[in-house]
Design a protein around this motif. Structure first.
Motif, short mmCIF file in Angstrom:
data_model
loop_
_atom_site.label_atom_id
_atom_site.label_comp_id
_atom_site.label_asym_id
_atom_site.label_seq_id
_atom_site.Cartn_x
_atom_site.Cartn_y
_atom_site.Cartn_z
N THR A 59 37.30 30.52 49.79
CA THR A 59 37.17 29.69 48.59
C THR A 59 38.37 29.89 47.67
N ALA A 60 38.82 31.13 47.55
CA ALA A 60 39.96 31.43 46.68
C ALA A 60 41.22 30.69 47.14
N GLU A 61 41.42 30.65 48.46
CA GLU A 61 42.57 29.92 48.98
C GLU A 61 42.40 28.42 48.76
N SER A 62 41.18 27.93 48.88
CA SER A 62 40.92 26.50 48.71
C SER A 62 41.23 26.03 47.30
N VAL A 63 40.92 26.87 46.31
CA VAL A 63 41.15 26.49 44.90
C VAL A 63 42.45 27.07 44.37
N GLN A 64 43.29 27.63 45.26
CA GLN A 64 44.62 28.13 44.93
C GLN A 64 44.57 29.19 43.83
N LEU A 65 43.61 30.11 43.97
CA LEU A 65 43.45 31.18 42.97
C LEU A 65 44.70 32.03 42.86
N TYR A 66 45.27 32.45 43.98
CA TYR A 66 46.39 33.38 43.94
C TYR A 66 47.71 32.67 43.67
N ARG A 67 47.79 31.42 44.03
CA ARG A 67 49.01 30.66 43.75
C ARG A 67 49.20 30.46 42.26
N SER A 68 48.12 30.26 41.52
CA SER A 68 48.21 29.92 40.11
C SER A 68 48.22 31.15 39.20
N TRP A 69 48.18 32.36 39.77
CA TRP A 69 48.02 33.58 38.99
C TRP A 69 49.15 33.79 37.98
N ARG A 70 50.38 33.49 38.35
CA ARG A 70 51.50 33.80 37.47
C ARG A 70 51.60 32.87 36.27
N VAL A 74 44.87 33.94 31.61
CA VAL A 74 43.98 34.91 32.25
C VAL A 74 42.54 34.43 32.20
N THR A 75 42.17 33.68 31.14
CA THR A 75 40.79 33.18 31.05
C THR A 75 40.49 32.15 32.12
N SER A 76 41.43 31.23 32.36
CA SER A 76 41.21 30.23 33.40
C SER A 76 41.20 30.89 34.77
N ASN A 77 42.01 31.91 34.96
CA ASN A 77 42.03 32.62 36.23
C ASN A 77 40.70 33.31 36.49
N ILE A 78 40.15 33.92 35.46
CA ILE A 78 38.85 34.60 35.59
C ILE A 78 37.74 33.59 35.83
N ALA A 79 37.84 32.42 35.23
CA ALA A 79 36.83 31.37 35.47
C ALA A 79 36.83 30.95 36.93
N VAL A 80 38.01 30.86 37.52
CA VAL A 80 38.09 30.50 38.94
C VAL A 80 37.53 31.63 39.81
N THR A 121 36.84 42.52 39.15
CA THR A 121 37.92 41.56 39.41
C THR A 121 38.51 41.02 38.10
N SER A 122 37.67 40.97 37.06
CA SER A 122 38.16 40.51 35.75
C SER A 122 38.96 41.60 35.05
N VAL A 123 38.46 42.82 35.11
CA VAL A 123 39.12 43.93 34.40
C VAL A 123 40.53 44.16 34.90
N TRP A 124 40.71 44.17 36.23
CA TRP A 124 42.07 44.45 36.72
C TRP A 124 43.02 43.30 36.37
N ARG A 125 42.49 42.08 36.31
CA ARG A 125 43.35 40.95 35.93
C ARG A 125 43.77 41.05 34.46
N ILE A 126 42.81 41.36 33.60
CA ILE A 126 43.12 41.50 32.18
C ILE A 126 44.11 42.65 31.95
N ALA A 127 43.85 43.78 32.63
CA ALA A 127 44.74 44.93 32.48
C ALA A 127 46.15 44.62 32.96
N ALA A 128 46.25 43.94 34.09
CA ALA A 128 47.57 43.59 34.64
C ALA A 128 48.32 42.66 33.71
N ARG A 129 47.60 41.66 33.16
CA ARG A 129 48.25 40.72 32.26
C ARG A 129 48.69 41.39 30.97
#
Length: 465
Positions: A59-70, A74-80, A121-129
């Motif tokens: 599903t993540a690949e289908s909605v391009q989760l990792y492509r759009s990360w940069r 961060v909120t839209s990324n967490i929503a996905v 999955t949300s915490v590490w994204r917020i921390a990284a950003r």
């Protein structure tokens, strides 16, 4: 001698790291949930973990989760991420229910696993950003950027670097040989001539250089690149207006010869299968849920006016091939020839029931049958009558590119208000503009978003009669 290919897809390496962190986070969430509830790690739970991860990553690949990360917030990324987790865990529950194996797993553990997965999955994204933004704000890990060519694209590039600090790009200078009064786009930021840029590159004054000259200046670009070969600067060429308007442009090869697609459907390779899977799933669910309302509408049409329940009209489908689109009949006539008159406000051909059906788009419900048959998609450009296609293809540039994908029940143009009567050329041009934007930027996530937004702004419109 074979010529090696020179184009490679850009990959910073963070895509793999992000996937790896998600795998670890969801695995850790399951382990902690089991421990908190006093359960042990069994083979059944391990198999369940791998099943959930397979669906999540798919599903993540289908909605391009990792492509759009940069570039996404961060909120839209967490929503996905939440969407991907919801799909993975829901499917897991359906499968275990179907196999009658729900008793093998603790519901408390599963709920805890889902909640902890979302947290991790949300915490590490917020921390990284936060870490990345802090480093950039304090001047660490920044890449100094210069631009050659004061053009529209140069201004866009500078705005992106300025408005997106998370990219870590620090704009320095713009170079152009023209006089400042001939540079309305970014003349105030001109630093010097191109010769000075080459000299600054040799001195290491910046790390990256973007050439935004029009591709028609190919000889000038070639000369600049030749001179920059004596530096260590990273050099990039920004496509001009021509390449930005290509239809889903991508690199390809025939043997060792590289090609660039100009007009092409976005559904190549596995994307075609993803799109079809989405269509079959959504249309099947819709027909099951709407079966009784559709029968009621059919009965009402039969009772209130003479004629068939369904109106079948020839329209263009994928690649401009003729298809027959189903609608609930809303008029006393059934125009399907070389001349089709669009419905207008106060049109006497529309039945009283038909007026209500058209205003609410309920007349289009039978098109889910077209979707299930593979003639249409749930999301795509709305199909026009053949007569209108032949009329507007001569008047609107790139009009027929709408048919590089299957027509849809709803679409990007429709939810943005460009539906209903097109009584002016400008209205059709705007509809085509939105349709081509959708095709150019298609993703499964965008399809999901459009379906969701259709419930709030896609059923009605000021031009719908």
């Amino acid at each position: 001698m074979n010529t090696p290919t020179s184009f490679k897809k850009e990959d910073s390496g963070f895509g793999f790291l992000n996937r790896f962190l998600d795998v670890i986070a969801i695995g850790a969430a399951l382990y902690l949930s089991l421990k908190l509830y006093g359960e042990v790690v069994t083979t059944s739970y391990i198999m369940l973990y791998f099943s959930v991860m397979a669906v999540y990553l798919y599903t993540a690949e289908s909605v391009q989760l990792y492509r759009s990360w940069r570039i996404s917030s961060v909120t839209s990324n967490i929503a996905v991420v939440m969407l991907c987790l919801f799909v993975a865990f829901s499917l897991m529950q359906l499968v275990t229910f179907g196999l009658k194996s729900t008793a093998d797993y603790s519901r408390v553990v599963i709920v805890g696993w889902f909640a902890l997965s979302f947290c991790y999955t949300s915490v590490w994204r917020i921390a990284a950003r936060l870490l990345k933004n802090t480093l950039h704000k304090n001047g660490y890990n920044l890449r100094r950027v210069a631009v050659i060519g004061c053009t529209v694209n140069a201004k866009r590039l500078i705005d992106e670097m300025t408005n997106r600090p998370q990219l870590g790009l620090q704009f320095c200078n713009v170079y152009d040989d023209r006089e400042v009064d001939r540079l309305p786009e970014c003349g105030k930021t001109i630093t010097g001539k191109i010769d000075e840029c080459v000299e600054s590159a040799r001195e290491g004054s910046f790390d990256k250089l973007y050439i935004t000259l029009p591709l028609s200046a190919d000889k000038r670009i070639a000369d600049i690149i030749q001179r920059l070969g004596d530096t260590t600067v990273d050099v990039h060429i920004v496509p001009d207006f021509l390449l930005y308007n290509l239809m889903h442009a991508r690199l390809g090869t025939i043997g060792d010869v590289e090609t660039l697609s100009v007009f092409e459907s976005p559904y190549y390779g596995a994307h075609d299968w993803l799109k079809r899977s989405f269509d079959v799933t959504v249309s099947s669910i819709a027909l099951l849920l709407l079966a009784i309302p559709m029968l009621a509408i059919a009965a009402a049409i039969k009772i209130t006016s003479r004629g068939p329940v369904l109106f079948k009209q020839d329209r263009y489908g994928l690649d401009g091939k003729a298809i027959r689109v189903f609608k609930f009949r809303s008029m006393t006539v059934q125009d399907n020839g070389a001349h089709v008159v669009q419905a207008k406000k106060g049109d006497t051909r529309i039945t009283p029931l038909g007026a209500m059906l058209r205003r609410t788009s309920l007349d289009e419900l039978p098109q889910f049958i077209n979707v299930l048959r593979g003639e249409m998609s749930v999301v795509g450009p709305r199909p026009h009558a053949v007569a209108h296609n032949e009329q507007y293809r001569k008047l609107v540039a790139f009009y027929m590119l709408r048919h590089k994908v299957k027509p849809g029940i709803t679409g990007w143009a429709q939810i943005n208000g460009w539906r209903g009567e097109t009584d002016s050329l400008e209205k059709m041009e705007k509809r085509v503009e939105f349709d081509l934007t959708y095709i150019k930027n298609w993703s499964l996530w965008w399809d999901t978003k459009i379906v969701f937004l259709t419930f709030f702004r896609g059923f009605t419109g000021k031009n719908v009669y």
